[in-house]
Design an enzyme around this catalytic site. Structure first.
Site, mmCIF file in Angstrom:
data_model
loop_
_atom_site.group_PDB
_atom_site.id
_atom_site.type_symbol
_atom_site.label_atom_id
_atom_site.label_comp_id
_atom_site.label_asym_id
_atom_site.label_seq_id
_atom_site.Cartn_x
_atom_site.Cartn_y
_atom_site.Cartn_z
ATOM 1 N N TRP A 124 0.738 -1.203 0.252
ATOM 2 C CA TRP A 124 -0.054 0.103 0.019
ATOM 3 C C TRP A 124 0.832 1.228 -0.078
ATOM 4 O O TRP A 124 1.963 1.245 0.731
ATOM 5 C CB TRP A 124 -0.740 0.020 1.320
ATOM 6 N N ARG B 267 -9.674 -2.841 8.229
ATOM 7 C CA ARG B 267 -10.345 -1.606 8.123
ATOM 8 C C ARG B 267 -11.894 -1.572 8.468
ATOM 9 O O ARG B 267 -12.626 -1.104 7.871
ATOM 10 C CB ARG B 267 -10.214 -1.072 6.443
ATOM 11 N N TRP C 286 -14.944 3.890 -8.195
ATOM 12 C CA TRP C 286 -15.093 2.589 -7.518
ATOM 13 C C TRP C 286 -13.810 1.985 -6.737
ATOM 14 O O TRP C 286 -12.940 1.482 -7.281
ATOM 15 C CB TRP C 286 -15.443 1.504 -8.760
ATOM 16 N N ASP C 287 -14.119 2.134 -5.478
ATOM 17 C CA ASP C 287 -12.951 1.961 -4.646
ATOM 18 C C ASP C 287 -13.162 0.479 -4.158
ATOM 19 O O ASP C 287 -13.972 -0.129 -4.155
ATOM 20 C CB ASP C 287 -12.900 2.844 -3.452
ATOM 21 N N ASN C 288 -12.085 -0.080 -3.430
ATOM 22 C CA ASN C 288 -12.211 -1.670 -2.924
ATOM 23 C C ASN C 288 -10.984 -1.613 -1.761
ATOM 24 O O ASN C 288 -9.779 -1.789 -2.560
ATOM 25 C CB ASN C 288 -11.969 -2.401 -4.029
ATOM 26 N N ASP D 86 -2.400 5.659 -3.237
ATOM 27 C CA ASP D 86 -2.771 6.726 -2.233
ATOM 28 C C ASP D 86 -1.341 7.372 -1.753
ATOM 29 O O ASP D 86 -1.658 8.440 -1.123
ATOM 30 C CB ASP D 86 -3.344 5.738 -0.895
#
Ligand SMILES: *[C@@H]1O[C@H](CO)[C@@H](O)[C@H](O)[C@H]1NC(C)=O
Ligand SMILES: *[C@@H]1O[C@H](CO)[C@@H](O)[C@H](O)[C@H]1NC(C)=O
Ligand SMILES: *[C@@H]1O[C@H](CO)[C@@H](O)[C@H](O)[C@H]1NC(C)=O
Ligand SMILES: *[C@@H]1O[C@H](CO)[C@@H](O)[C@H](O)[C@H]1NC(C)=O
Ligand SMILES: *[C@@H]1O[C@H](CO)[C@@H](O)[C@H](O)[C@H]1NC(C)=O
Ligand SMILES: *[C@@H]1O[C@H](CO)[C@@H](O)[C@H](O)[C@H]1NC(C)=O
Ligand SMILES: *[C@@H]1O[C@H](CO)[C@@H](O)[C@H](O)[C@H]1NC(C)=O
Ligand SMILES: *[C@@H]1O[C@H](CO)[C@@H](O)[C@H](O)[C@H]1NC(C)=O
Ligand SMILES: *[C@@H]1O[C@H](CO)[C@@H](O)[C@H](O)[C@H]1NC(C)=O
Ligand SMILES: *[C@@H]1O[C@H](CO)[C@@H](O)[C@H](O)[C@H]1NC(C)=O
Ligand SMILES: *[C@@H]1O[C@H](CO)[C@@H](O)[C@H](O)[C@H]1NC(C)=O
Ligand SMILES: *[C@@H]1O[C@H](CO)[C@@H](O)[C@H](O)[C@H]1NC(C)=O
Length: 740
Positions: free
Chosen positions: A208, A462, A496-498, A559
């Site tokens: 990430w 999360r 469209w997040d995931n 990110d």
């Protein structure tokens, strides 16, 4: 808007004596030659056994050569020393198989032998799967029918060659013609045995906020392998690798690229056997396979794409970029410039309501922003989405934040006229459809919709769980709420997040079924709403893959918006995916991830190297000097966008190898070029090396706006530009070249 084009300037040069249509595939008996303009792929049927044998994948060749001499005495003989096209299990080949089937009686031996073949112009689609496409003049397809007459299982291998791109797409289909269930345990969409060559593997590794870091490994004896067991492509690796010779550079030498058109778990392997042969395998991750195929039914593998270049790693990348823009992405936006957007997240976070968002949209409009994006926090009734502990799954606008629903609010946003324009501000919104918080009405009503394994604990990441998108009722739920959302207000864009990986599953094949379900959902929504600009996101670049790029034209890259870190991430992503498909934004300093302060020019230049450029900050928090600089940066981003969208991309110097990295875009018609040059750290000595350009016509003359002089393409490419860098960290320049 920029018109679609069929091939790059570089490739156009190769077209003299071009391979087209029916010449692309020839079958002499069962000796098969797949030919592109600068590439050949040869294999044949061993007429004694019926096995398929690899002959060549590389530069153009015209003949079938006898195989390398290998002593057949001793421990390994027979198939162990064959270069095989579709290796199965047993039958004297101890290497990893491309296809591994557990039969009803428990054995896993297969003998897929040649039965017949067909050649067709064009390329049949793969039902339910994303794939490359093209018409009869773009692509030719060879199918080879194989059969295991002991197990009564058939296989059809499909090879599609795109002659203008030096690219081959391959997939296979298994048919269970027996009377009992079989289980697919391993399925490598691409499999190929290369000779004993000295090769290195380039792949990308990360995490990430740290995606797409290039790694180089020697293909030594044994397996050089990596995989995702996270249910998605993930940040850890990507279903892409290149094989290069030890002397291949960014701009010269042989490079073979392999990419799986798939969004789920995968495995990539190069296995060097004792005889030196290298087996290349790219396909599903066996840990997430075990796919049951009942009698009379079929298993269709995802597609893998392989490309070949003699213009180094950069040539390989440009081949992928051109192929994917012209023959993978089916969005109407692929060749369109993208609106400059402002995302509400950095400015407002979860603390949103109609008033604060309309006010932020007003500030955006005054900056010349074209698309305002409402990020997370807008939904949830019983479980208001005021933070990330609740609400996912409950896609109803929160009545406290939007007393009259979305439409009146969106009407206010889209009523703004953009600064210096007659157009109205567009509106976009964030969703995370595949996820659910345990704190939600949806979860209380449908706890079984979540991926889980019996009574095992459902591991929460999360604060959220993953819906089982393999279930038709979950697919219909997502299609239903997304259709309602999109018809409830004038929405032009969806993010469209995931945000988490898949862990517990009831069967290993749940991941495969999930991804097929996801494709059904996305196919449906993109067909219903083709005018919506869709952007994928998965905690940044966690699902930046060719499968999703078939449906969606762009993906959030990472990110991590620190411009220094981003340069490495974006150049790593560009190894296989086009810059036109990347989403990149300017964010505030000090950067939230790295706490670094980088000039707004540098942040702007790094972000405008992507198809979708935007701001992810609160405009009212810009410093005076940043606010002064912004109009020029926005104007530059608009000017460069058409070239990023449809031009050719060259990595001139990499940030991990040089203090002075640089990249270059050349417009589709070759008349303009935009060069981005960077200095990472101030140095007194040594001097910066000249930035040598690429891809220009050596004999043409180009004016540059660095010293306002005119030089030949040869001068720019062989001598280069000398840039006078200021004595401070993180300096950048955008230099324009115009052909005279
Ligand atoms: C196929 O290639 C082999 C050489 O590997 C050759 O001996 C054979 O004659 C070829 N067959 C046909 C039908 O072209
Ligand atoms: C095939 O598609 C290309 C664009 O990719 C187009 O230029 C060409 O006219 C098409 N040919 C046919 C036969 O449809
Ligand atoms: C399978 O096919 C091979 C050759 O195609 C033949 O020799 C063999 O007898 C067949 N076996 C069975 C069980 O039918
Ligand atoms: C599948 O099985 C049926 C019945 O045994 C047989 O007639 C048919 O030929 C088989 N298909 C293939 C491709 O061999
Ligand atoms: C909207 O949010 C702002 C900022 O948090 C707050 O000042 C305002 O009272 C809110 N308005 C409504 C109607 O809730
Ligand atoms: C999250 O939001 C809910 C609803 O406003 C609130 O009750 C809860 O305390 C918040 N939780 C955290 C951890 O902030
Ligand atoms: C749109 O803007 C115009 C002019 O500012 C205003 O008269 C009108 O009421 C606005 N409409 C909406 C729906 O906000
Ligand atoms: C549910 O929300 C509450 C309040 O924010 C939070 O404390 C709790 O951890 C959440 N439960 C789960 C399972 O996330
Ligand atoms: C989308 O799915 C819905 C619900 O299953 C169906 O009614 C509709 O026909 C589908 N539309 C498309 C374009 O696939
Ligand atoms: C970045 O700038 C801020 C505000 O000007 C300052 O407080 C901070 O120390 C700077 N950070 C670094 C790493 O230079
Ligand atoms: C808008 O136009 C004004 C006047 O021409 C100009 O000064 C300003 O830079 C422009 N702003 C943007 C963001 O284009
Ligand atoms: C190049 O020309 C532009 C516009 O004519 C001017 O603004 C700039 O100062 C010139 N640069 C140099 C290095 O002469």
């Amino acid at each position: 808007m920029v018109g679609a084009r069929t091939r790059s300037v570089a490739l156009a040069a190769l077209l003299a004596g071009a391979v087209v249509g029916q010449d692309a595939i020839t079958a002499s008996g069962t000796n098969f030659t797949l030919a592109a303009n600068g590439m050949s792929y040869l294999f044949h049927v061993d007429t004694e056994s019926g096995d398929l044998v690899s002959d060549h994948f590389g530069g153009p060749t015209t003949d079938f050569l006898p195989p390398a001499y290998i002593s057949s005495s001793g421990w390994h003989d027979n198939l162990a020393n064959y270069r095989r096209e579709f290796p199965d299990v047993g039958r004297s080949d101890p290497r990893l198989p491309a296809i591994h089937i557990e039969h009803a009686d428990g054995d896993t031996v297969s003998a897929f032998l040649y039965r017949s073949h067909d050649v067709v112009q064009g390329k049949p689609s793969l039902p339910g799967l994303p794939a490359t496409y093209g018409n009869a003049s773009d692509v030719t397809t060879l199918t080879v029918q194989l059969y295991d007459n002991v197990s009564d299982v058939g296989a059809v291998l499909s090879y599609s060659v795109f002659p203008q791109y030096n690219a081959i797409a391959r997939s296979f289909k298994i048919t269970n013609n027996g009377t009992s269930n079989i289980s697919i345990e391993r399925a490598a969409s691409f499999s190929l045995d290369l000779p004993n060559l000295d090769l290195n593997m380039i792949e990308v590794q990360g995490d990430w906020a740290h995606e797409f870091n290039r790694v180089l490994r020697k293909i030594d004896f044994g397996e050089t392998t990596f995989r995702s067991t996270e249910g998605y492509a993930s940040h850890t690796h990507n279903p892409f690798f290149a094989l290069v010779t030890p002397t291949t550079t960014e701009s010269s030498g042989e490079a073979w690229g392999f990419n799986l058109v798939w969004t789920g778990s995968f495995e990539a392997t190069a296995q060097r056997f004792s005889n030196g042969y290298i087996r290349v395998l790219l396909g599903l991750n066996p840990l997430h396979t075990s796919i049951r195929v009942p009698p009379g039914e079929q298993f269709q593998s995802p597609e893998a794409v392989a490309v070949y270049s003699t213009e180094g790693v950069g040539g390989m990348s440009r081949t992928f970029h051109d192929l994917y823009r012209n023959h993978l992405s089916r969005s109407q936006y692929t060749f369109q410039t993208r609106p400059i957007l402002l995302n509400s997240w950095e400015g407002l976070g979860f603390n949103i309501n109609e008033t604060s968002l309309v006010s932020l949209a007003g500030e955006a409009e005054e900056l010349g922003i074209q698309l305002f994006v409402n990020d997370d926090g807008w939904f949830g009734v019983e479980y208001p989405r005021d933070n990330d502990t609740m609400g996912l799954g409950d896609w109803t606008p929160n009545p406290a934040k939007f007393p009259d629903g979305l439409d009146p609010y969106v009407e206010q946003v889209t009523n703004y006229t953009i600064l210096n324009s007659t157009s109205k501000l567009q509106f976009g919104i964030w969703v995370e459809p595949e996820m659910v918080n345990p704190n939600s009405t949806l979860y209380h009503e449908h706890p079984d919709w979540v991926l889980h394994a019996g009574k095992h604990a459902r591991s929460v990441t999360r604060n959220q769980l993953v819906l089982n998108v393999g279930l038709p009722e979950v697919q219909d739920f997502i299609i239903g709420f997304m259709s309602n959302l999109l018809s409830s207000a004038p929405i032009s864009y969806i993010k469209w997040d995931n945000n988490r990986a898949i862990h517990e599953m009831s069967r290993p094949s749940d991941d495969y079924t999930y991804i097929l379900g996801l494709y059904r959902v996305i196919d449906n929504l993109t067909m219903q709403y083709p005018n919506v600009l869709w952007e994928g996101c998965a905690s940044g670049g966690g699902r930046f893959d060719a499968g999703l790029l078939h449906y969606w034209p762009q993906h959030w890259t990472s990110d991590n918006t620190d411009a220094s870190a981003r340069l490495t991430i974006q150049l790593g992503t560009s190894l296989v995916y086009p810059p036109s498909a990347m989403g990149c934004h300017i964010s505030a300093i000090p950067n939230g991830n790295t706490h670094r302060n980088i000039t707004i020019e540098y942040r702007g230049h790094v972000a405008m190297m992507c198809g979708s450029f935007g701001l992810e900050l609160n405009p009212s928090e810009l410093s005076a000097s940043e606010a002064d600089a912004l109009p020029a940066i926005m104007a530059a981003a608009k000017r460069v966008n058409p070239i990023v969208i449809s031009g050719d991309f060259y990595r001139l110097a990499l940030p991990d190898n040089s203090n002075w990295p640089g990249v270059q875009f050349i417009s589709a018609d070759g008349t303009e070029s935009a060069v981005f040059a960077y200095q990472q750290f101030a140095t007194l000595k040594p001097a910066a090396p000249p930035l040598r350009l690429a891809g220009l016509d050596p004999s043409a003359r180009y004016t540059n706006d660095l010293d306002n002089a005119t030089y030949s393409g040869a001068t720019y490419m062989n001598a280069g530009l000398n840039i006078a860098w200021l004595g401070s960290d993180y300096q950048s320049k955008l230099i324009w070249l115009t052909k005279q």
